[in-house]
Motif scaffolding. Structure first.
Motif, PDB file in Angstrom:
ATOM      1  N   MET A  39     -23.606 -30.332 -14.318  1.00  0.00           N
ATOM      2  CA  MET A  39     -23.089 -29.715 -15.543  1.00  0.00           C
ATOM      3  C   MET A  39     -23.949 -28.506 -15.882  1.00  0.00           C
ATOM      4  O   MET A  39     -25.174 -28.626 -15.997  1.00  0.00           O
ATOM      5  CB  MET A  39     -23.139 -30.699 -16.718  1.00  0.00           C
ATOM      6  CG  MET A  39     -22.165 -31.848 -16.631  1.00  0.00           C
ATOM      7  SD  MET A  39     -22.325 -33.011 -18.027  1.00  0.00           S
ATOM      8  CE  MET A  39     -21.516 -32.091 -19.329  1.00  0.00           C
ATOM      9  N   PRO A  40     -23.325 -27.346 -16.054  1.00  0.00           N
ATOM     10  CA  PRO A  40     -24.097 -26.168 -16.456  1.00  0.00           C
ATOM     11  C   PRO A  40     -24.465 -26.250 -17.941  1.00  0.00           C
ATOM     12  O   PRO A  40     -23.923 -27.077 -18.683  1.00  0.00           O
ATOM     13  CB  PRO A  40     -23.128 -25.016 -16.182  1.00  0.00           C
ATOM     14  CG  PRO A  40     -21.777 -25.616 -16.334  1.00  0.00           C
ATOM     15  CD  PRO A  40     -21.910 -27.033 -15.854  1.00  0.00           C
ATOM     16  N   PRO A  41     -25.366 -25.399 -18.395  1.00  0.00           N
ATOM     17  CA  PRO A  41     -25.735 -25.384 -19.809  1.00  0.00           C
ATOM     18  C   PRO A  41     -24.505 -25.234 -20.703  1.00  0.00           C
ATOM     19  O   PRO A  41     -23.596 -24.452 -20.407  1.00  0.00           O
ATOM     20  CB  PRO A  41     -26.644 -24.156 -19.928  1.00  0.00           C
ATOM     21  CG  PRO A  41     -27.213 -23.988 -18.555  1.00  0.00           C
ATOM     22  CD  PRO A  41     -26.109 -24.402 -17.615  1.00  0.00           C
ATOM     23  N   GLY A  42     -24.457 -26.019 -21.768  1.00  0.00           N
ATOM     24  CA  GLY A  42     -23.358 -25.947 -22.724  1.00  0.00           C
ATOM     25  C   GLY A  42     -22.117 -26.744 -22.354  1.00  0.00           C
ATOM     26  O   GLY A  42     -21.204 -26.860 -23.157  1.00  0.00           O
ATOM     27  N   ALA A  43     -22.076 -27.307 -21.142  1.00  0.00           N
ATOM     28  CA  ALA A  43     -20.891 -28.070 -20.714  1.00  0.00           C
ATOM     29  C   ALA A  43     -20.821 -29.391 -21.469  1.00  0.00           C
ATOM     30  O   ALA A  43     -21.841 -29.987 -21.821  1.00  0.00           O
ATOM     31  CB  ALA A  43     -20.937 -28.328 -19.211  1.00  0.00           C
ATOM     32  N   THR A  44     -19.601 -29.834 -21.721  1.00  0.00           N
ATOM     33  CA  THR A  44     -19.387 -31.094 -22.421  1.00  0.00           C
ATOM     34  C   THR A  44     -18.090 -31.727 -21.925  1.00  0.00           C
ATOM     35  O   THR A  44     -17.177 -31.010 -21.501  1.00  0.00           O
ATOM     36  CB  THR A  44     -19.344 -30.869 -23.942  1.00  0.00           C
ATOM     37  OG1 THR A  44     -19.257 -32.130 -24.597  1.00  0.00           O
ATOM     38  CG2 THR A  44     -18.190 -29.993 -24.362  1.00  0.00           C
ATOM     39  N   GLU A  45     -18.029 -33.035 -21.945  1.00  0.00           N
ATOM     40  CA  GLU A  45     -16.784 -33.709 -21.590  1.00  0.00           C
ATOM     41  C   GLU A  45     -16.122 -34.236 -22.855  1.00  0.00           C
ATOM     42  O   GLU A  45     -16.762 -34.336 -23.901  1.00  0.00           O
ATOM     43  CB  GLU A  45     -17.016 -34.836 -20.587  1.00  0.00           C
ATOM     44  CG  GLU A  45     -17.780 -36.013 -21.120  1.00  0.00           C
ATOM     45  CD  GLU A  45     -17.882 -37.163 -20.135  1.00  0.00           C
ATOM     46  OE1 GLU A  45     -17.185 -37.175 -19.113  1.00  0.00           O
ATOM     47  OE2 GLU A  45     -18.673 -38.071 -20.421  1.00  0.00           O
ATOM     48  N   THR A  46     -14.849 -34.568 -22.752  1.00  0.00           N
ATOM     49  CA  THR A  46     -14.104 -35.133 -23.872  1.00  0.00           C
ATOM     50  C   THR A  46     -14.601 -36.550 -24.145  1.00  0.00           C
ATOM     51  O   THR A  46     -14.758 -37.330 -23.201  1.00  0.00           O
ATOM     52  CB  THR A  46     -12.597 -35.164 -23.521  1.00  0.00           C
ATOM     53  OG1 THR A  46     -12.168 -33.838 -23.244  1.00  0.00           O
ATOM     54  CG2 THR A  46     -11.783 -35.738 -24.663  1.00  0.00           C
ATOM     55  N   PRO A  47     -14.849 -36.906 -25.403  1.00  0.00           N
ATOM     56  CA  PRO A  47     -15.244 -38.292 -25.700  1.00  0.00           C
ATOM     57  C   PRO A  47     -14.171 -39.257 -25.187  1.00  0.00           C
ATOM     58  O   PRO A  47     -12.969 -38.972 -25.291  1.00  0.00           O
ATOM     59  CB  PRO A  47     -15.321 -38.319 -27.231  1.00  0.00           C
ATOM     60  CG  PRO A  47     -15.515 -36.906 -27.639  1.00  0.00           C
ATOM     61  CD  PRO A  47     -14.775 -36.087 -26.628  1.00  0.00           C
ATOM     62  N   HIS A  48     -14.614 -40.385 -24.642  1.00  0.00           N
ATOM     63  CA  HIS A  48     -13.681 -41.344 -24.058  1.00  0.00           C
ATOM     64  C   HIS A  48     -14.360 -42.696 -23.887  1.00  0.00           C
ATOM     65  O   HIS A  48     -15.555 -42.827 -24.117  1.00  0.00           O
ATOM     66  CB  HIS A  48     -13.170 -40.842 -22.704  1.00  0.00           C
ATOM     67  CG  HIS A  48     -14.244 -40.757 -21.672  1.00  0.00           C
ATOM     68  ND1 HIS A  48     -15.138 -39.706 -21.614  1.00  0.00           N
ATOM     69  CD2 HIS A  48     -14.600 -41.612 -20.682  1.00  0.00           C
ATOM     70  CE1 HIS A  48     -15.982 -39.911 -20.618  1.00  0.00           C
ATOM     71  NE2 HIS A  48     -15.686 -41.076 -20.042  1.00  0.00           N
ATOM     72  N   TYR A  49     -13.567 -43.666 -23.458  1.00  0.00           N
ATOM     73  CA  TYR A  49     -14.102 -44.971 -23.071  1.00  0.00           C
ATOM     74  C   TYR A  49     -13.301 -45.480 -21.885  1.00  0.00           C
ATOM     75  O   TYR A  49     -12.285 -44.890 -21.507  1.00  0.00           O
ATOM     76  CB  TYR A  49     -14.081 -45.975 -24.232  1.00  0.00           C
ATOM     77  CG  TYR A  49     -12.701 -46.377 -24.700  1.00  0.00           C
ATOM     78  CD1 TYR A  49     -12.076 -47.506 -24.185  1.00  0.00           C
ATOM     79  CD2 TYR A  49     -12.033 -45.632 -25.662  1.00  0.00           C
ATOM     80  CE1 TYR A  49     -10.809 -47.878 -24.624  1.00  0.00           C
ATOM     81  CE2 TYR A  49     -10.777 -45.998 -26.106  1.00  0.00           C
ATOM     82  CZ  TYR A  49     -10.168 -47.128 -25.581  1.00  0.00           C
ATOM     83  OH  TYR A  49      -8.920 -47.494 -26.004  1.00  0.00           O
ATOM     84  N   HIS A  50     -13.776 -46.541 -21.290  1.00  0.00           N
ATOM     85  CA  HIS A  50     -13.099 -47.179 -20.159  1.00  0.00           C
ATOM     86  C   HIS A  50     -12.808 -48.624 -20.531  1.00  0.00           C
ATOM     87  O   HIS A  50     -13.664 -49.309 -21.087  1.00  0.00           O
ATOM     88  CB  HIS A  50     -13.971 -47.109 -18.903  1.00  0.00           C
ATOM     89  CG  HIS A  50     -14.293 -45.709 -18.527  1.00  0.00           C
ATOM     90  ND1 HIS A  50     -13.426 -44.910 -17.840  1.00  0.00           N
ATOM     91  CD2 HIS A  50     -15.386 -44.941 -18.773  1.00  0.00           C
ATOM     92  CE1 HIS A  50     -13.961 -43.718 -17.671  1.00  0.00           C
ATOM     93  NE2 HIS A  50     -15.160 -43.707 -18.237  1.00  0.00           N
ATOM     94  N   GLU A  51     -11.590 -49.068 -20.238  1.00  0.00           N
ATOM     95  CA  GLU A  51     -11.206 -50.437 -20.584  1.00  0.00           C
ATOM     96  C   GLU A  51     -11.943 -51.474 -19.742  1.00  0.00           C
ATOM     97  O   GLU A  51     -12.334 -52.515 -20.247  1.00  0.00           O
ATOM     98  CB  GLU A  51      -9.701 -50.620 -20.434  1.00  0.00           C
ATOM     99  CG  GLU A  51      -8.920 -49.904 -21.508  1.00  0.00           C
ATOM    100  CD  GLU A  51      -7.452 -50.197 -21.443  1.00  0.00           C
ATOM    101  OE1 GLU A  51      -6.876 -50.492 -22.503  1.00  0.00           O
ATOM    102  OE2 GLU A  51      -6.878 -50.148 -20.344  1.00  0.00           O
ATOM    103  N   ALA A  52     -12.121 -51.188 -18.448  1.00  0.00           N
ATOM    104  CA  ALA A  52     -12.736 -52.180 -17.559  1.00  0.00           C
ATOM    105  C   ALA A  52     -14.003 -51.686 -16.878  1.00  0.00           C
ATOM    106  O   ALA A  52     -14.870 -52.487 -16.553  1.00  0.00           O
ATOM    107  CB  ALA A  52     -11.730 -52.624 -16.494  1.00  0.00           C
TER     108      ALA A  52
END
Length: 118
Positions: A39-52
């Motif tokens: 991940m480069p500086p400032g990169a972010t992913e969408t908040p999420h979760y995993h069921e399993a």
């Protein structure tokens, strides 16, 4: 007996996401995935979760911010963090340099991801 061959980041299946982040599949099966991500500086992913899927993030270099409803955990090189199923999380690079890390998911998290709010 079959011959085992090493998997190399530069030659494994590759994908990009977000603004310049990328990943390489190091191991994939019906029960496990292991991905090397940058991940480069400032990169972010969408908040999420995993069921399993249960995930372990292991930082190889740089600093990774893992964001949760309860707050932020800062991971540095050599740190690992286990994320249980159902926990909303977000990986971010709040630093000024790339962060390289491994993500191990059991079972694989690709079809198990649900976007959420923090």
């Amino acid at each position: 007996m079959s011959r085992l061959e090493p998997v190399r980041r530069g030659t494994s299946e590759h994908y990009t996401w977000g603004a310049g982040a990328e990943g390489w599949y190091l191991a994939t099966s019906d029960t496990l995935s292991m991905i090397s991500e940058r991940m480069p500086p400032g990169a972010t992913e969408t908040p999420h979760y995993h069921e399993a899927a249960r995930q372990v993030f292991y930082v190889l270099s740089g600093r990774l911010s893992m964001v949760f409803v309860e707050g932020i955990q800062e991971l540095r090189a050599g740190d690992a963090l286990e994320i249980p199923p159902g926990l909303v999380h977000q990986a971010r690079n709040d630093s000024q340099r790339d962060v390289d890390f491994l993500v191990v998911s059991v079972p694989p998290a690709g079809k198990d991801r649900i976007n959420a709010e923090l």
